[in-house]
Design a protein around this motif. Structure first.
Motif, PDB file in Angstrom:
ATOM      1  N   GLY A  78       0.807  -1.335   0.176  1.00 41.55           N
ATOM      2  CA  GLY A  78       0.123   0.116   0.071  1.00 41.55           C
ATOM      3  C   GLY A  78       1.251   1.027   0.214  1.00 41.55           C
ATOM      4  O   GLY A  78       2.023   1.184   0.469  1.00 41.55           O
ATOM      5  N   GLN A  79       0.534   2.312  -0.785  1.00 44.48           N
ATOM      6  CA  GLN A  79       0.972   3.600  -0.088  1.00 44.48           C
ATOM      7  C   GLN A  79      -0.473   4.381   0.187  1.00 44.48           C
ATOM      8  O   GLN A  79      -1.178   4.935  -0.268  1.00 44.48           O
ATOM      9  CB  GLN A  79       1.640   3.811  -2.010  1.00 44.48           C
ATOM     10  N   TYR A  80       0.782   5.769   0.416  1.00 44.90           N
ATOM     11  CA  TYR A  80       0.186   6.930   0.814  1.00 44.90           C
ATOM     12  C   TYR A  80       0.515   8.159  -0.022  1.00 44.90           C
ATOM     13  O   TYR A  80       2.350   7.849   0.981  1.00 44.90           O
ATOM     14  CB  TYR A  80      -0.627   7.574   2.364  1.00 44.90           C
ATOM     15  N   MET A  81       0.100   8.955  -0.860  1.00 44.53           N
ATOM     16  CA  MET A  81       0.949  10.234  -1.001  1.00 44.53           C
ATOM     17  C   MET A  81       0.526  11.224  -0.581  1.00 44.53           C
ATOM     18  O   MET A  81      -0.788  11.303  -0.655  1.00 44.53           O
ATOM     19  CB  MET A  81       1.320  10.146  -2.449  1.00 44.53           C
ATOM     20  N   ARG A  82       0.924  12.141  -0.678  1.00 40.26           N
ATOM     21  CA  ARG A  82       1.057  14.332   0.065  1.00 40.26           C
ATOM     22  C   ARG A  82       1.288  14.441  -1.740  1.00 40.26           C
ATOM     23  O   ARG A  82       2.687  14.565  -2.367  1.00 40.26           O
ATOM     24  CB  ARG A  82       1.532  14.428   0.975  1.00 40.26           C
ATOM     25  N   VAL A  83       0.516  15.041  -2.110  1.00 45.81           N
ATOM     26  CA  VAL A  83       1.175  16.222  -3.538  1.00 45.81           C
ATOM     27  C   VAL A  83       0.590  17.267  -3.228  1.00 45.81           C
ATOM     28  O   VAL A  83      -0.519  17.723  -2.993  1.00 45.81           O
ATOM     29  CB  VAL A  83       0.422  15.229  -5.183  1.00 45.81           C
ATOM     30  N   ASN A  84       0.732  17.950  -4.212  1.00 42.58           N
ATOM     31  CA  ASN A  84       1.656  19.205  -4.705  1.00 42.58           C
ATOM     32  C   ASN A  84      -0.140  19.995  -4.930  1.00 42.58           C
ATOM     33  O   ASN A  84      -0.701  18.881  -6.202  1.00 42.58           O
ATOM     34  CB  ASN A  84       2.275  20.508  -4.694  1.00 42.58           C
ATOM     35  N   LYS A  85      -0.367  20.764  -5.664  1.00 42.67           N
ATOM     36  CA  LYS A  85      -1.236  21.708  -6.387  1.00 42.67           C
ATOM     37  C   LYS A  85      -0.912  21.941  -7.701  1.00 42.67           C
ATOM     38  O   LYS A  85       0.087  23.120  -7.574  1.00 42.67           O
ATOM     39  CB  LYS A  85      -2.269  22.219  -5.623  1.00 42.67           C
ATOM     40  N   ALA A 104     -13.288  27.747 -18.723  1.00 42.08           N
ATOM     41  CA  ALA A 104     -12.255  26.556 -19.307  1.00 42.08           C
ATOM     42  C   ALA A 104     -12.890  25.240 -17.640  1.00 42.08           C
ATOM     43  O   ALA A 104     -13.381  25.573 -16.623  1.00 42.08           O
ATOM     44  CB  ALA A 104     -10.914  27.178 -19.084  1.00 42.08           C
ATOM     45  N   THR A 105     -12.077  24.263 -18.139  1.00 43.58           N
ATOM     46  CA  THR A 105     -12.752  23.504 -17.017  1.00 43.58           C
ATOM     47  C   THR A 105     -11.775  23.052 -16.169  1.00 43.58           C
ATOM     48  O   THR A 105     -10.610  22.995 -15.676  1.00 43.58           O
ATOM     49  CB  THR A 105     -13.124  21.934 -17.735  1.00 43.58           C
ATOM     50  N   GLU A 106     -12.018  23.246 -14.669  1.00 44.75           N
ATOM     51  CA  GLU A 106     -11.416  23.342 -13.423  1.00 44.75           C
ATOM     52  C   GLU A 106     -10.706  22.036 -13.845  1.00 44.75           C
ATOM     53  O   GLU A 106     -11.523  21.439 -12.950  1.00 44.75           O
ATOM     54  CB  GLU A 106     -12.186  23.926 -12.345  1.00 44.75           C
ATOM     55  N   ALA A 107      -9.364  21.751 -12.943  1.00 44.80           N
ATOM     56  CA  ALA A 107      -8.997  21.034 -12.267  1.00 44.80           C
ATOM     57  C   ALA A 107      -9.364  20.601 -11.250  1.00 44.80           C
ATOM     58  O   ALA A 107      -9.478  21.193 -10.155  1.00 44.80           O
ATOM     59  CB  ALA A 107      -7.236  20.887 -12.096  1.00 44.80           C
ATOM     60  N   PRO A 108      -9.239  19.556 -10.384  1.00 42.90           N
ATOM     61  CA  PRO A 108      -9.540  18.777  -9.420  1.00 42.90           C
ATOM     62  C   PRO A 108      -8.850  19.384  -8.365  1.00 42.90           C
ATOM     63  O   PRO A 108      -7.695  19.293  -8.644  1.00 42.90           O
ATOM     64  CB  PRO A 108     -10.025  17.221  -9.193  1.00 42.90           C
ATOM     65  N   ASP A 109      -9.120  19.629  -7.492  1.00 43.68           N
ATOM     66  CA  ASP A 109      -8.316  19.423  -5.924  1.00 43.68           C
ATOM     67  C   ASP A 109      -8.099  18.231  -5.688  1.00 43.68           C
ATOM     68  O   ASP A 109      -8.754  18.113  -4.678  1.00 43.68           O
ATOM     69  CB  ASP A 109      -8.822  20.578  -4.793  1.00 43.68           C
TER      70      ASP A 109
END
Length: 448
Positions: A78-85, A104-109
């Protein structure tokens, strides 16, 4: 005079027992010790048997490892990752607007992502490597256990030899001490006779010289007894200062043994090392089959589960898969041949080792059988020699008292009597050792 010195030196040599180290003790605790007790102590404290026990445990663990290969492999990750925006610039317009310059379509947060995976693989067929591996491990486990049995038999035999080596050392001390006491009395008598002019001074000097030589012989015998006692204490795990008092009741028994052919047949059916080699040969045969297993494909079942969670973007649950896999290494068709030849060569080598051991066992049985019979004959010869030496000394003493024999004749007869007594005690001890050696060579205990 020279003949007396040579005779005393012969006694000194006869009293010698090879030792390893000298250990002098001032206050020794005495311990009564039977042969049975000695064997029990040696088995409890033998470092060799502890090593054998560890090897058996290792073989048992190897067998369990081979059996575990039948069980499925289960992997969980299993993995858990934190990502920036991230900065995302979509060049495509909103398809729902239908007009140029639409919104424009907004990218998901997305700030984190998690997923887990579990897989299970169960081998169904692998060319017989698992089954043959288990069978091979079983044979090797039995071989290790048989090796431990053989080592135990050897420890028992070493204990018997050490026990009666100590008996011989103690017997030498006892006999030399008795002879020295007689020699001291003779010197005392000769001193008075020489003072009264009944014997020449030269005869007194001869008696004194014999007394000195016997004192040296006693020092040698006592030293050998201390060395042997010390080494035996180490073998038994006793305190080094323990003086052992042995039981000699079994020295007068003269058991009758089977015929030579019966002993040979018994040895080939009972010797643990011969049986262990047979088990290793069976394991080597399974090793050939394991090597040939590379020629066959492998078949297995597999199952898996996947879970994914990306907040505000993606969620996957209940993603289960089940299937079967077949694999075949084509390179084994030309690479596995060498391993098969190696396995066959090892099997052939063990077969020849077994033939060699069979010849060795027969040779050992023959030697042990002849040694025991010889020891019985020696007892009879030395028993007669003791009677002859005692009678010879009695006659020589009477002749000397009547001035018909010289002092040299008397002293020679006394030394011969001492040597005959030592030889007789040694012969009795050697017979017991030879009897036990015959049983050890056959792989059976005394009384079986």
């Amino acid at each position: 005079m020279n003949s007396i010195i040579k005779s005393i030196n012969k006694v000194l040599f006869g009293c010698c027992i090879v030792g390893v180290s000298v250990h002098t003790t001032f206050a020794q605790e005495q311990k009564m010790l039977t042969l049975k007790d000695a064997i029990e102590l040696s088995l409890q404290n033998s470092k060799e048997l502890k090593v054998s026990s560890s090897k058996v445990k290792q073989a048992v663990a190897s067998l369990q490892e081979s059996k575990d290969n039948r069980l499925p492999d289960i992997d969980i990750s299993g993995q858990y990752m934190r990502v920036n925006k991230p900065n995302v610039d979509f060049k495509l317009q909103n398809s729902g607007s239908g007009e140029e310059g639409g919104e424009a379509t907004e990218a998901p947060d997305v700030s984190q992502a998690m997923f887990g995976m579990a897989t299970v693989k169960l081998p169904i067929f692998s060319g017989g490597t698992i089954t043959n591996g288990i069978a091979s491990a079983k044979f090797l486990e039995k071989a290790a256990a048989l090796d431990a049995v053989r080592n135990k038999e050897e420890v028992v035999q070493n204990t018997v030899e050490a026990y009666y080596n100590l008996y011989k050392a103690q017997a030498s001390v006892r006999l030399v001490t008795e002879n020295l006491n007689s020699s001291k009395q003779r010197v005392k008598d000769f001193t008075g006779m020489e003072a009264n002019g009944l014997i020449p001074r030269n005869d007194l000097l001869k008696a004194q010289l014999q007394e000195s030589n016997l004192e040296l012989a006693l020092l040698t015998a006592e030293n050998n007894e201390k060395i042997t006692n010390f080494n035996f204490d180490l073998m038994l795990g006793l305190d080094e200062q323990t003086k052992l008092v042995l039981d000699s009741t079994g020295l007068d028994s003269r058991p009758v043994v089977k015929s030579l052919s019966e002993w040979e047949s018994l040895a080939l059916s009972k010797r643990a090392d011969f049986q262990a080699l047979g088990q290793r040969q069976d394991a080597a045969h399974k090793g050939v089959q394991i090597a040939k297993g590379a020629y066959y494909p492998s078949l297995g079942l597999s199952a898996g589960y996947v879970g994914i969670n990306v907040p505000n973007a993606l969620t996957v649950t209940n993603a289960v898969n089940v299937g079967a896999g077949l694999s075949y290494n084509l390179a084994a068709l030309y690479k596995a041949g060498a391993k098969v030849k190696q396995a066959k060569a090892q099997e052939e080598q063990l077969a020849w080792n077994q033939e060699q051991l069979s010849d060795g066992i027969r040779s050992q049985i023959h030697k042990s059988y002849q040694d025991y019979n010889q020891s019985l004959k020696k007892i009879q010869v030395y028993m007669k020699a003791v009677e002859q030496a005692n009678e010879n000394y009695r006659i020589t003493k009477n002749k000397y008292d009547n001035s018909l024999a010289t002092t040299t004749d008397l002293l020679d007869a006394d030394v011969a009597r001492l040597q005959a007594g030592i030889d007789y005690e040694y012969a009795k001890a050697d017979a017991v050792v030879a009897y036990n050696k015959l049983h050890e060579s056959a792989g059976v205990g005394v009384g079986e």
